[in-house]
Design a protein around this motif. Structure first.
Motif, PDB file in Angstrom:
ATOM      1  N   THR A 310       0.908  -1.154   0.111  1.00 17.83           N
ATOM      2  CA  THR A 310      -0.020  -0.088   0.001  1.00 17.83           C
ATOM      3  C   THR A 310       0.729   1.252   0.052  1.00 17.83           C
ATOM      4  O   THR A 310       1.811   1.289   0.405  1.00 17.83           O
ATOM      5  CB  THR A 310      -0.943   0.059   1.107  1.00 17.83           C
ATOM      6  OG1 THR A 310       0.009  -0.159   2.311  1.00 17.83           O
ATOM      7  CG2 THR A 310      -1.919  -1.120   1.177  1.00 17.83           C
ATOM      8  N   ARG A 311       0.375   2.201  -0.565  1.00 16.61           N
ATOM      9  CA  ARG A 311       1.268   3.540  -0.453  1.00 16.61           C
ATOM     10  C   ARG A 311       0.463   4.290   0.645  1.00 16.61           C
ATOM     11  O   ARG A 311      -0.745   4.565   0.771  1.00 16.61           O
ATOM     12  CB  ARG A 311       0.716   4.448  -1.802  1.00 16.61           C
ATOM     13  CG  ARG A 311       1.313   5.819  -1.669  1.00 16.61           C
ATOM     14  CD  ARG A 311       0.911   6.607  -2.848  1.00 16.61           C
ATOM     15  NE  ARG A 311       1.747   6.096  -3.853  1.00 16.61           N
ATOM     16  CZ  ARG A 311       1.776   7.036  -5.165  1.00 16.61           C
ATOM     17  NH1 ARG A 311       0.887   7.909  -5.255  1.00 16.61           N
ATOM     18  NH2 ARG A 311       2.480   6.613  -6.155  1.00 16.61           N
ATOM     19  N   GLY A 312       1.305   4.736   1.614  1.00 11.08           N
ATOM     20  CA  GLY A 312       0.573   5.246   2.868  1.00 11.08           C
ATOM     21  C   GLY A 312      -0.146   4.444   3.657  1.00 11.08           C
ATOM     22  O   GLY A 312       0.325   3.377   4.081  1.00 11.08           O
ATOM     23  N   LYS A 313      -1.365   5.006   4.122  1.00 12.86           N
ATOM     24  CA  LYS A 313      -2.127   4.246   5.068  1.00 12.86           C
ATOM     25  C   LYS A 313      -3.338   3.750   4.680  1.00 12.86           C
ATOM     26  O   LYS A 313      -4.041   4.475   3.676  1.00 12.86           O
ATOM     27  CB  LYS A 313      -2.150   5.066   6.320  1.00 12.86           C
ATOM     28  CG  LYS A 313      -1.131   5.655   7.141  1.00 12.86           C
ATOM     29  CD  LYS A 313      -0.359   4.343   7.598  1.00 12.86           C
ATOM     30  CE  LYS A 313      -1.217   3.703   8.557  1.00 12.86           C
ATOM     31  NZ  LYS A 313      -1.689   4.296   9.722  1.00 12.86           N
ATOM     32  N   LEU A 314      -4.178   2.811   5.132  1.00 12.19           N
ATOM     33  CA  LEU A 314      -5.326   2.411   5.307  1.00 12.19           C
ATOM     34  C   LEU A 314      -6.293   2.722   6.600  1.00 12.19           C
ATOM     35  O   LEU A 314      -5.546   2.849   7.551  1.00 12.19           O
ATOM     36  CB  LEU A 314      -5.550   0.819   5.069  1.00 12.19           C
ATOM     37  CG  LEU A 314      -4.694   0.135   4.091  1.00 12.19           C
ATOM     38  CD1 LEU A 314      -5.006  -1.287   4.049  1.00 12.19           C
ATOM     39  CD2 LEU A 314      -5.255   0.796   2.286  1.00 12.19           C
ATOM     40  N   VAL A 315      -7.207   3.258   6.222  1.00 18.27           N
ATOM     41  CA  VAL A 315      -8.078   4.016   7.567  1.00 18.27           C
ATOM     42  C   VAL A 315      -9.609   3.073   7.510  1.00 18.27           C
ATOM     43  O   VAL A 315     -10.016   3.075   6.373  1.00 18.27           O
ATOM     44  CB  VAL A 315      -8.243   5.316   7.385  1.00 18.27           C
ATOM     45  CG1 VAL A 315      -9.130   5.681   8.479  1.00 18.27           C
ATOM     46  CG2 VAL A 315      -6.667   5.779   7.616  1.00 18.27           C
TER      47      VAL A 315
END
Length: 321
Positions: A310-315
């Motif tokens: 993933t690029r960055g974060k999952l929320v």
């Protein structure tokens, strides 16, 4: 507070993502210096997935069913006392004390006031929920341990990940020359974040490309990467590892190579979260949220996290803002 129960995603036992199921559980009771927060969004981290799988912090879970999750953004609903610095209705973000207490994959969380700060005003709750654990980890590795400064060369492995994309920005903010590893598709984005050089880990031999770095920030669980990191350091340089079991011989190998190595474990810290919030509000720091899932889709988020880069974060979106 009139609610006595809340919606949460829990695990009855450790295992795969399918172990995450929706349940009605008691609202946590605020005690002592804690602040009760209505959660609007919760960040998803690899440490959450490790705990769910029976690894990492899972040994500290006192009882099942357990509510997972560290990161949250939401609104204060109870404070320790009337003159407290935080007030009912304040928008805040922070880290829950999982696994010692219930985590953030829920409608409410009770957290020590030292673990929560006012939310960056420029960010939505979904964006803010992607910040705390990753940004605090990056800050601790880059600022507290590496002492990032102008003229320093810092290599960040997995620069496009949750922690990595903060580490790249923070190191660049303090004037370091940042070399980041990442995929070709993320190369341009990593340069936008502040990387002076980007190394394609799929196509390039690290040791033939990178030389004489002062600090390596490694966020990947790979023995070969850890060993290569030692060989690209200047004499006296340091490798800072996020917690990992993949390179138990790091300190011995580092000593033999004339360099240093250290692990790192993040601590919730309201003061540093406040500094990070100011950097986010000023635009000197950015958070990238790759995707947003509803709370009851937590298992899908864990599956995505474990299967994909993933690029960055999952929320997780817990409630409407």
């Amino acid at each position: 507070m009139t609610h006595t129960t809340m919606r949460a995603m829990v695990i009855e036992r450790t295992g795969g993502p399918e172990q995450l199921v929706a349940a009605e559980v008691p609202v946590p009771t605020r005690v002592g210096s804690e602040v009760l927060v209505r959660v609007l969004a919760a960040g998803v981290n690899r440490v959450d997935a490790e705990a769910r799988a029976g690894l990492g912090d899972s040994a500290g879970v006192p009882v099942f069913p357990a509510v997972l999750g560290h990161d949250f953004s939401g609104v204060v609903v109870e404070v320790p006392y009337a003159a407290h610095a935080l007030h009912v209705g304040d928008a805040v973000y922070g880290m829950a004390p999982f696994p010692r207490a219930g985590g953030s994959y829920a409608e409410y969380v009770s957290v020590p006031s030292s673990s929560v700060a006012r939310k960056p005003a420029a960010l939505s709750h979904v964006e803010a929920a992607g910040v705390p654990l990753a940004a605090l980890t990056a800050w601790g590795m880059v600022v507290d341990v590496a002492k990032a400064h102008e003229g320093q060369r810092i290599l960040v492995h997995a620069g496009a990940g949750g922690v990595g994309h903060f580490a790249v920005q923070i190191a660049a903010y303090f004037g370091a020359h940042v070399v980041a590893t990442g995929s070709q598709r993320n190369a341009g984005w990593l340069r936008e974040l502040g990387a002076a050089e980007v190394v394609d880990y799929d196509a390039v031999d690290l040791e033939r490309t990178v030389r004489d770095v002062d600090v390596v920030v490694t966020l990947v669980d790979d023995v070969a990467v850890a060993e290569a990191s030692l060989r690209v350091l200047r004499p006296g340089g340091v490798v800072v590892h996020a917690p990992t079991a993949s390179y138990a011989g790091a300190s011995v190998a580092a000593e033999a190579a004339g360099v240093r190595t250290t692990g790192f474990a993040v601590s919730p810290d309201a003061a540093t979260l406040s500094v990070i919030a100011r950097l986010l509000d000023s635009g000197d720091l950015r958070v990238w949220v790759d995707d947003v899932y509803d709370l009851d889709e937590a298992a899908d988020a864990h599956t995505r996290l474990e299967r994909c880069h993933t690029r960055g974060k999952l929320v997780l979106r817990v409630a409407d803002e």
